[in-house]
Motif scaffolding. Structure first.
Motif, PDB file in Angstrom:
ATOM      1  N   UNK A  49       0.835  -1.203   0.000  1.00 45.39           N
ATOM      2  CA  UNK A  49       0.000   0.000   0.000  1.00 45.39           C
ATOM      3  C   UNK A  49       0.869   1.253   0.000  1.00 45.39           C
ATOM      4  N   UNK A  50       0.805   2.009  -1.074  1.00 48.17           N
ATOM      5  CA  UNK A  50       1.623   3.229  -1.149  1.00 48.17           C
ATOM      6  C   UNK A  50       0.779   4.475  -0.859  1.00 48.17           C
ATOM      7  N   UNK A  51      -0.160   4.323   0.058  1.00 49.29           N
ATOM      8  CA  UNK A  51      -0.909   5.500   0.539  1.00 49.29           C
ATOM      9  C   UNK A  51       0.051   6.412   1.313  1.00 49.29           C
ATOM     10  N   UNK A  52      -0.146   7.709   1.175  1.00 50.10           N
ATOM     11  CA  UNK A  52       0.643   8.660   1.968  1.00 50.10           C
ATOM     12  C   UNK A  52      -0.075   9.999   1.990  1.00 50.10           C
ATOM     13  N   UNK A  53       0.040  10.687   3.102  1.00 52.66           N
ATOM     14  CA  UNK A  53      -0.497  12.046   3.180  1.00 52.66           C
ATOM     15  C   UNK A  53       0.230  12.998   2.255  1.00 52.66           C
ATOM     16  N   UNK A  54       1.386  12.568   1.739  1.00 55.92           N
ATOM     17  CA  UNK A  54       2.125  13.379   0.777  1.00 55.92           C
ATOM     18  C   UNK A  54       1.859  12.919  -0.655  1.00 55.92           C
ATOM     19  N   UNK A  55       0.751  12.228  -0.870  1.00 51.42           N
ATOM     20  CA  UNK A  55       0.463  11.769  -2.233  1.00 51.42           C
ATOM     21  C   UNK A  55      -1.021  11.971  -2.531  1.00 51.42           C
ATOM     22  N   UNK A  82       0.633  -3.999   3.821  1.00 55.35           N
ATOM     23  CA  UNK A  82       1.861  -3.466   4.415  1.00 55.35           C
ATOM     24  C   UNK A  82       2.223  -2.168   3.695  1.00 55.35           C
ATOM     25  N   UNK A  83       2.808  -1.225   4.428  1.00 57.41           N
ATOM     26  CA  UNK A  83       3.124   0.060   3.798  1.00 57.41           C
ATOM     27  C   UNK A  83       4.455  -0.004   3.050  1.00 57.41           C
ATOM     28  N   UNK A  84       4.563   0.774   2.025  1.00 54.97           N
ATOM     29  CA  UNK A  84       5.879   0.991   1.408  1.00 54.97           C
ATOM     30  C   UNK A  84       6.044   2.492   1.225  1.00 54.97           C
ATOM     31  N   UNK A  85       7.212   2.876   0.811  1.00 51.72           N
ATOM     32  CA  UNK A  85       7.457   4.265   0.419  1.00 51.72           C
ATOM     33  C   UNK A  85       6.418   4.660  -0.613  1.00 51.72           C
ATOM     34  N   UNK A 123      -0.573   1.133  -6.506  1.00 50.70           N
ATOM     35  CA  UNK A 123       0.227   2.313  -6.849  1.00 50.70           C
ATOM     36  C   UNK A 123      -0.500   3.154  -7.871  1.00 50.70           C
ATOM     37  N   UNK A 124       0.134   4.192  -8.353  1.00 56.20           N
ATOM     38  CA  UNK A 124      -0.539   5.014  -9.354  1.00 56.20           C
ATOM     39  C   UNK A 124       0.266   6.207  -9.800  1.00 56.20           C
ATOM     40  N   UNK A 125       0.658   7.074  -8.855  1.00 58.77           N
ATOM     41  CA  UNK A 125       1.371   8.288  -9.231  1.00 58.77           C
ATOM     42  C   UNK A 125       2.669   7.903  -9.957  1.00 58.77           C
ATOM     43  N   UNK A 126       3.110   8.785 -10.841  1.00 65.82           N
ATOM     44  CA  UNK A 126       4.122   8.489 -11.870  1.00 65.82           C
ATOM     45  C   UNK A 126       5.145   7.387 -11.575  1.00 65.82           C
ATOM     46  N   UNK A 127       5.917   7.561 -10.504  1.00 59.93           N
ATOM     47  CA  UNK A 127       7.054   6.656 -10.310  1.00 59.93           C
ATOM     48  C   UNK A 127       6.669   5.420  -9.515  1.00 59.93           C
ATOM     49  N   UNK A 128       5.472   5.413  -8.947  1.00 60.64           N
ATOM     50  CA  UNK A 128       5.117   4.307  -8.051  1.00 60.64           C
ATOM     51  C   UNK A 128       4.880   3.005  -8.820  1.00 60.64           C
ATOM     52  N   UNK A 129       4.221   3.097  -9.973  1.00 60.55           N
ATOM     53  CA  UNK A 129       3.940   1.866 -10.735  1.00 60.55           C
ATOM     54  C   UNK A 129       5.240   1.236 -11.254  1.00 60.55           C
ATOM     55  N   UNK A 130       6.132   2.031 -11.903  1.00 57.73           N
ATOM     56  CA  UNK A 130       7.397   1.386 -12.289  1.00 57.73           C
ATOM     57  C   UNK A 130       8.172   0.847 -11.100  1.00 57.73           C
TER      58      UNK A 130
END
Ligand code: FES
Length: 582
Positions: A49-55, A82-85, A123-130
């Motif tokens: 899960x790449x959820x973040x308050x900065x995303x 589990x969280x990731x960056x 994921x979703x935002x530009x660099x997260x999927x790659x």
């Protein structure tokens, strides 16, 4: 017991020197979270899960996460998130690309080190999927990518607005004094108004389409808007498929193959997709030892038409693409060019999918193969003495009248130099000149930002100049447009020829010949190379991740991955040496 040790909660035990004790202790601690013993016997689907308050793009992930969990439970698995960056594009300095490799390492290691039998990548935002696809490819357990989906558009007066091609358009008008400060402030609150990724065919949407083409996401899911109920159904279905993959495993290494990578390149070209995607696809493929060659890109580009009329190349937005038929409609048009025996997470081949997949197609958005928007692909690689290992131009988003052209170079030594001088009224520059930016590549301290969309000097934009040839070793946002030569390789910071260009030199661009040449005497170029010294801070003056990055990141044609992240069989030395010019 040993067979069970490879499954579910018993996978990859913490080492206490006594396996039975390790599983006993792990189960005991898992029970402390309220699971029953019978639930802990189920196969486990991890959810990265790449959820973040900065995303901002991932702000709907709590709801999407629940839908994935529901799917896993329905299929008889135990979902554990589990969280990731997370990498929120506009919240990272100096640029999100610098942290893509870090996120990929985090994703790989947490998939491998924790007890899960399959994983859903959220994921979703530009660099997260790659980053997630790179990490999952290296970990190589069954994995399903679920993307955030695009934002919906908004309105300003009579105009539709969507991040972020319109952000750039309005900002350029503001710089040219065509939009007032009051209006630009008003527009600021209207450019991005829902959850989801940028509303055009930028990097995030291009990568979503690439993931689906590769077979790592479920068919038909790339373009579903973030806030549409179908996105939650896609979450549920992704959870179900990931659980099913545990019984009948198909690993990323069986899905991401030379053939599926070639299909993804075709799709990238037909979408008029983001230039960033070529770097990301190279890095994803590289994790499995597959080489993406820019000369091959040109061969494919010559025979792949642009079919999709979305910004920044065309006029419409991702939500229109979804209702127009989405990626399935594009794949059906490209069918004669695609390898149909590639495999998806569903267990079906691309050929199987295209047999069933049909439906309404809006031809204003997705053209027929026989009547394309453009006959050749959206991207072209340029080579020559200025870019011996290649540079990229998004020809579908550029001004054709500038394609066969020679111009005087106006050189900026760094982003700081650019910011200081580009709007200087005394700057000697006219619209026929080529603007050159140095020291913005992967090994520079700027970390290859999306700064290649160099601003037109204010004094020229005020006169109505909208495009000029601009050349750099930087990247460009997938939502940007213009006659912009990017990813010049080798980069300035390793002494590539771009570092040797001086104001007043002449450069020739020929898109027809796929050439970018510095018009210079060979002896003079050699002398400049010998006199060149690196203006970047030495490694000894850098620390931590910044130092690791500067030391190990590869060039653009290597996907900017760390050399040590390649599979052991294809490990090679870092290319960050000074390039000899002969
Ligand atoms: Fe996240 Fe554009 S800012 S996709």
């Amino acid at each position: 017991m040993s067979k069970d040790l490879e499954k579910g909660l018993s996978r990859g035990l913490t080492n206490y020197g006594d396996k039975d004790f390790s599983i006993y202790l792990r189960r005991s601690f898992a029970l402390s979270m309220g699971y029953s013993k019978s639930v802990l016997k189920k196969p486990i689907v991890g959810i990265a899960n790449s959820f973040s308050g900065f995303n901002n793009c991932h702000r709907h992930f709590p709801e999407l996460l629940e839908s994935v969990k529901r799917g896993v439970l329905l299929a008889g698995g135990l979902p554990i998130e589990f969280p990731t960056i997370s990498l929120g594009e506009v919240f990272l300095s100096p640029t999100s690309l610098k942290f893509r490799n870090l996120m990929s390492m985090d994703t790989e290691e947490m998939i491998s080190a924790q007890p899960m039998d399959a994983v859903v990548l959220l994921g979703g935002c530009d660099k997260t999927v790659p980053a997630q696809l790179m990490g999952a490819s290296s970990a190589d357990i069954p994995a399903v990518q679920l993307v955030a989906g695009p934002m919906m558009t908004s309105r300003h007066k009579e105009q539709r607005l969507g991040a972020c091609t319109d952000c750039r358009r309005f900002w350029a008008d503001y710089r040219a004094n065509k939009v007032t400060s009051e209006e630009i402030n008003l527009i600021e609150g209207r450019l991005a108004t829902t959850a989801g990724t940028c509303a055009v065919m930028g990097t995030a949407s291009t990568m979503a389409c690439i993931s689906e083409t590769l077979g790592m996401s479920l068919p038909g899911t790339a373009a579903i808007p973030a806030v549409h109920a179908d996105r939650l159904r896609a979450g549920e279905a992704s959870g179900i498929i990931a659980t099913k993959l545990i019984e009948n495993p198909i690993k990323p290494s069986q899905i991401i193959t030379e053939k599926s990578v070639e299909n993804a390149l075709r799709v990238l070209l037909a979408l008029g997709g983001s230039t960033n995607a070529i770097i990301h696809l190279t890095a994803i493929a590289g994790r499995l030892g597959i080489n993406v060659n820019l000369k091959k890109l040109n061969q494919l580009s010559d025979t792949t038409p642009v079919l999709v009329n979305l910004k920044p190349v065309g006029s419409d937005y991702m939500e229109d693409f979804f209702y127009a038929g989405g990626l399935g409609a594009v794949l059906r048009e490209l069918k004669p060019l695609l390898h149909l025996d590639t495999l998806a997470v569903t267990g079906e081949t691309l050929g199987d999918r295209l047999e069933q997949d049909s439906g309404y197609v809006d031809r204003k958005i997705i053209s027929k193969f026989s009547d394309p928007l453009e006959k050749q692909g959206g991207l072209v690689a340029l080579f020559g003495n200025l870019a011996p290992r290649g540079a990229i131009l998004k020809r579908s988003a550029a001004d054709e009248t500038l394609f066969e052209n020679e111009g005087r170079a106006i050189v900026f030594k760094s982003l700081e130099d650019l910011a200081n001088r580009i709007d200087d009224p005394e700057l000697d520059i006219n619209k026929e000149d080529f603007i050159v930016l140095q020291n913005a590549g992967p090994k520079s301290s700027s970390g290859m930002p999306e700064a290649g969309y160099l601003p037109i000097p204010k004094k020229l934009s005020a006169k109505g100049v909208k495009d000029m040839v601009r050349i750099s070793d930087a990247r460009m946002s997938g939502t940007a447009f213009g006659t912009i030569v990017l990813h010049v390789t080798p980069e300035s910071a390793v002494g590539g020829p771009l570092a040797l260009v001086q104001t007043g030199d002449h450069i020739r661009l020929s898109v027809k010949e796929k050439k970018i040449e510095l018009i210079i005497d060979e002896e003079e170029l050699k002398n400049r190379s010998e006199a060149w010294s690196n203006s970047e801070p030495s490694l000894e003056k850098r620390r931590g991740y910044d130092r690791l990055y500067a030391s190990e990141v590869g060039q653009a044609d290597e996907g900017c991955d760390f050399s040590f992240m390649l599979p052991v069989r294809s490990l090679k030395k870092s290319t960050g040496k000074k390039i000899e010019i002969k």
